[in-house]
Design a protein around this motif. Structure first.
Motif, PDB file in Angstrom:
ATOM      1  N   SER A 140      34.044  56.384  35.352  1.00 44.77           N
ATOM      2  CA  SER A 140      33.086  57.463  35.169  1.00 44.77           C
ATOM      3  C   SER A 140      32.656  57.945  36.553  1.00 44.77           C
ATOM      4  CB  SER A 140      31.872  56.998  34.357  1.00 44.77           C
ATOM      5  OG  SER A 140      31.224  55.916  34.996  1.00 44.77           O
ATOM      6  N   TYR A 141      32.078  59.129  36.582  1.00 44.92           N
ATOM      7  CA  TYR A 141      31.657  59.738  37.846  1.00 44.92           C
ATOM      8  C   TYR A 141      30.364  59.115  38.333  1.00 44.92           C
ATOM      9  CZ  TYR A 141      29.487  63.176  40.963  1.00 44.92           C
ATOM     10  OH  TYR A 141      28.847  63.787  42.014  1.00 44.92           O
ATOM     11  N   LEU A 142      30.307  58.811  39.624  1.00 52.61           N
ATOM     12  CA  LEU A 142      29.107  58.280  40.259  1.00 52.61           C
ATOM     13  C   LEU A 142      28.620  59.258  41.309  1.00 52.61           C
ATOM     14  CD1 LEU A 142      27.241  55.674  40.693  1.00 52.61           C
ATOM     15  CD2 LEU A 142      28.747  55.203  42.645  1.00 52.61           C
ATOM     16  N   PRO A 143      27.412  59.814  41.173  1.00 56.73           N
ATOM     17  CA  PRO A 143      26.884  60.649  42.252  1.00 56.73           C
ATOM     18  C   PRO A 143      26.858  59.869  43.565  1.00 56.73           C
ATOM     19  CG  PRO A 143      25.571  60.916  40.274  1.00 56.73           C
ATOM     20  CD  PRO A 143      26.508  59.768  40.013  1.00 56.73           C
ATOM     21  N   PRO A 202      29.271  49.938  43.771  1.00 57.39           N
ATOM     22  CA  PRO A 202      30.588  50.143  44.384  1.00 57.39           C
ATOM     23  C   PRO A 202      31.450  51.075  43.551  1.00 57.39           C
ATOM     24  CG  PRO A 202      30.450  47.965  43.400  1.00 57.39           C
ATOM     25  CD  PRO A 202      29.069  48.556  43.320  1.00 57.39           C
ATOM     26  N   ALA A 203      32.365  51.777  44.218  1.00 57.70           N
ATOM     27  CA  ALA A 203      33.185  52.774  43.523  1.00 57.70           C
ATOM     28  C   ALA A 203      34.440  53.055  44.329  1.00 57.70           C
ATOM     29  CB  ALA A 203      32.386  54.073  43.332  1.00 57.70           C
ATOM     30  N   VAL A 204      35.363  53.787  43.708  1.00 52.55           N
ATOM     31  CA  VAL A 204      36.484  54.360  44.446  1.00 52.55           C
ATOM     32  C   VAL A 204      35.966  55.625  45.120  1.00 52.55           C
ATOM     33  CG1 VAL A 204      38.786  55.368  44.309  1.00 52.55           C
ATOM     34  CG2 VAL A 204      38.201  53.400  42.883  1.00 52.55           C
ATOM     35  N   VAL A 205      36.114  55.684  46.430  1.00 52.91           N
ATOM     36  CA  VAL A 205      35.553  56.773  47.231  1.00 52.91           C
ATOM     37  C   VAL A 205      36.691  57.742  47.558  1.00 52.91           C
ATOM     38  CG1 VAL A 205      34.274  57.359  49.310  1.00 52.91           C
ATOM     39  CG2 VAL A 205      33.893  55.144  48.188  1.00 52.91           C
ATOM     40  N   VAL A 206      36.628  58.925  46.972  1.00 51.88           N
ATOM     41  CA  VAL A 206      37.701  59.913  47.092  1.00 51.88           C
ATOM     42  C   VAL A 206      37.334  60.958  48.143  1.00 51.88           C
ATOM     43  CG1 VAL A 206      39.057  61.658  45.868  1.00 51.88           C
ATOM     44  CG2 VAL A 206      38.350  59.570  44.675  1.00 51.88           C
ATOM     45  N   ASP A 207      38.268  61.240  49.055  1.00 50.83           N
ATOM     46  CA  ASP A 207      38.095  62.330  50.019  1.00 50.83           C
ATOM     47  C   ASP A 207      36.802  62.192  50.818  1.00 50.83           C
ATOM     48  OD1 ASP A 207      39.409  64.568  51.091  1.00 50.83           O
ATOM     49  OD2 ASP A 207      38.183  65.969  49.945  1.00 50.83           O
ATOM     50  N   SER A 208      36.409  60.962  51.117  1.00 53.45           N
ATOM     51  CA  SER A 208      35.139  60.668  51.775  1.00 53.45           C
ATOM     52  C   SER A 208      35.264  59.306  52.452  1.00 53.45           C
ATOM     53  CB  SER A 208      33.978  60.619  50.762  1.00 53.45           C
ATOM     54  OG  SER A 208      34.056  61.647  49.796  1.00 53.45           O
ATOM     55  N   PHE A 209      34.181  58.902  53.098  1.00 52.96           N
ATOM     56  CA  PHE A 209      34.069  57.584  53.712  1.00 52.96           C
ATOM     57  C   PHE A 209      32.872  56.845  53.127  1.00 52.96           C
ATOM     58  CE2 PHE A 209      36.036  58.397  58.172  1.00 52.96           C
ATOM     59  CZ  PHE A 209      37.231  57.827  57.775  1.00 52.96           C
ATOM     60  N   HIS A 210      33.008  55.557  52.896  1.00 52.43           N
ATOM     61  CA  HIS A 210      31.868  54.687  52.612  1.00 52.43           C
ATOM     62  C   HIS A 210      32.394  53.259  52.522  1.00 52.43           C
ATOM     63  CE1 HIS A 210      28.142  53.052  50.941  1.00 52.43           C
ATOM     64  NE2 HIS A 210      27.569  54.197  51.272  1.00 52.43           N
ATOM     65  N   PRO A 211      31.650  52.289  53.067  1.00 50.28           N
ATOM     66  CA  PRO A 211      32.138  50.907  53.026  1.00 50.28           C
ATOM     67  C   PRO A 211      32.059  50.237  51.665  1.00 50.28           C
ATOM     68  CG  PRO A 211      29.980  51.004  54.082  1.00 50.28           C
ATOM     69  CD  PRO A 211      30.416  52.425  53.863  1.00 50.28           C
ATOM     70  N   ASN A 212      31.276  50.804  50.742  1.00 50.19           N
ATOM     71  CA  ASN A 212      31.046  50.125  49.464  1.00 50.19           C
ATOM     72  C   ASN A 212      32.055  50.559  48.403  1.00 50.19           C
ATOM     73  OD1 ASN A 212      29.799  48.303  47.757  1.00 50.19           O
ATOM     74  ND2 ASN A 212      28.235  49.744  47.074  1.00 50.19           N
ATOM     75  N   GLY A 213      33.345  50.314  48.681  1.00 49.90           N
ATOM     76  CA  GLY A 213      34.341  50.662  47.678  1.00 49.90           C
ATOM     77  C   GLY A 213      35.729  50.793  48.262  1.00 49.90           C
ATOM     78  N   ALA A 270      32.684  61.220  45.357  1.00 49.59           N
ATOM     79  CA  ALA A 270      33.024  61.934  46.588  1.00 49.59           C
ATOM     80  C   ALA A 270      31.721  62.507  47.135  1.00 49.59           C
ATOM     81  CB  ALA A 270      34.030  63.048  46.332  1.00 49.59           C
ATOM     82  N   ASN A 271      31.671  62.676  48.454  1.00 52.09           N
ATOM     83  CA  ASN A 271      30.414  63.125  49.067  1.00 52.09           C
ATOM     84  C   ASN A 271      30.315  64.634  49.192  1.00 52.09           C
ATOM     85  OD1 ASN A 271      32.078  63.770  51.222  1.00 52.09           O
ATOM     86  ND2 ASN A 271      30.949  62.567  52.739  1.00 52.09           N
ATOM     87  N   HIS A 272      31.331  65.363  48.690  1.00 51.45           N
ATOM     88  CA  HIS A 272      31.324  66.823  48.719  1.00 51.45           C
ATOM     89  C   HIS A 272      32.218  67.302  47.594  1.00 51.45           C
ATOM     90  CE1 HIS A 272      35.105  65.791  50.595  1.00 51.45           C
ATOM     91  NE2 HIS A 272      35.526  67.019  50.363  1.00 51.45           N
TER      92      HIS A 272
END
Length: 356
Positions: free
Chosen positions: A4-7, A15-26, A69-71
């Motif tokens: 499911s989508y996570l804002p 934690p999540a799959v981080v698409v087209d972005s950066f983050h250490p938690n995933g 994703a962050n954008h």
């Protein structure tokens, strides 16, 4: 595996799959420069990496149930949507790859499988994004930043995209206007009105065509190149470093992205029209070098060339090509193409270039 989508703001706690972005938690599946993506999953687009992970049934995917994703952009949307709809994503894998390529790199290749279908989907996304929300890079003019402002976009498009993917003709009235404009201008770019000069050693392609056109048409002749000199009638020019040198391209080596501001200063020493040349810095997503008029917003610079004024220069086309080529020959002297430049290497390259 039900995603499911996570804002993105909630990623700090979940934690999540981080698409087209950066983050250490995933698990990061992003073509952003320096992203820690497993070599086995690397592709040119972030959505392509997601599709590759799904195709390979990548074991780490099973650790997560959320995607973010962050954008919002087309590449990020396709990647997140694919995780939420893995079966459909597998059935439409190549179509989705083309959607991401057209949307992110603006490189329309009508000879590629599913290219017209992909263009229809991209044009639908563009139409709905403009009518329902703010335009790409328009968050700069909002009180909210893109991380927060993009959440309603994801919530809408993640729900609506499936139906349009499966039944595009039912949404024809939305995607057809831009689609027809692109196809018309694509014919211009691939017809006798347009001349192309390729300089592979510089990563430069020179396109001479009468009038500014839609990016999907303009860049349809630029695949494999990272710098575009567009020459229009009445001695109007724009030089652009494509987005392909902001990200990590897996399919081919590239030269580092040059800082065009020294070239702008040099052109100003030659320009007699009364206008001044200016360029964006090399960390911009798509730096433009152009004659200045009224300052353009980020959204206007990201918008299609025919939507912004392009001013006449005192320099002839031959002069412009010569000066741009000479500048690039000098800065790239003794530099060899490679994959996966770091931003630190790009900064060092540009610092060394100013000393030459």
């Amino acid at each position: 595996m039900a995603y499911s989508y996570l804002p993105f703001p909630e990623l700090k706690k979940t934690p999540a799959v981080v698409v087209d972005s950066f983050h250490p938690n995933g698990l990061v599946l992003s073509h952003w420069r320096g992203a820690p993506v497993p070599d086995e999953l690397r592709e040119d687009t972030s959505a392509g990496m997601v599709l590759q992970a799904l195709k390979q049934d990548w074991p780490e995917l099973k650790k997560y149930h959320r995607a973010t994703a962050n954008h919002f952009d087309i590449d990020a949307l396709v990647g997140v949507w694919a995780l939420l709809n893995p079966v459909l994503a597998g059935q439409h894998e190549e179509l989705l790859r083309q959607v991401a390529i057209i949307g992110d790199f603006r490189e329309l290749n009508l000879s590629a499988p599913h290219a017209e279908e992909a263009l229809q989907l991209v044009c639908w996304i563009n139409a709905e994004e403009k009518s329902r929300f703010y335009p790409p890079f328009g968050a700069y003019e909002l009180e909210e930043n893109e991380v927060v402002a993009s959440i309603p976009k994801f919530e809408f498009f993640l729900q609506a995209f499936t139906e349009v993917l499966l039944h595009p003709q039912e949404y024809r009235t939305l995607w057809q206007p831009e689609f027809e404009q692109v196809m018309q201008r694509h014919a211009q770019m691939h017809g006798p009105e347009t001349n192309l000069t390729a300089l592979p050693a510089l990563g430069l392609v020179v396109l001479e065509t009468p009038e500014p056109v839609h990016y999907y048409a303009l860049f349809s002749r630029t695949a494999g190149f990272d710098i575009v000199l567009a020459c229009y009638q009445d001695q109007r020019y724009e030089v652009e470093c494509k987005y392909t040198t902001w990200v990590d391209i897996a399919s081919r080596p590239t030269l580092p992205r040059p800082d065009l501001r020294p070239l702008a200063r040099h052109l100003n020493s030659l320009e007699t029209s009364g206008r001044s040349w200016a360029a964006d810095g090399p960390t911009d997503t798509g730096p433009l070098l152009r004659l200045q008029g009224q300052e353009l917003s980020k959204a206007q610079r990201y918008g299609n060339p025919q939507e912004r004024p392009v001013y006449s220069s005192s320099l002839t086309p031959a002069q412009m090509v010569r000066e741009v080529s000479a500048f690039l020959e000098e800065v790239f002297r003794e530099v060899k193409p490679k994959k996966y430049w770091t931003w630190a290497e790009v900064r060092e390259f540009n610092l060394n270039s100013t000393k030459k």
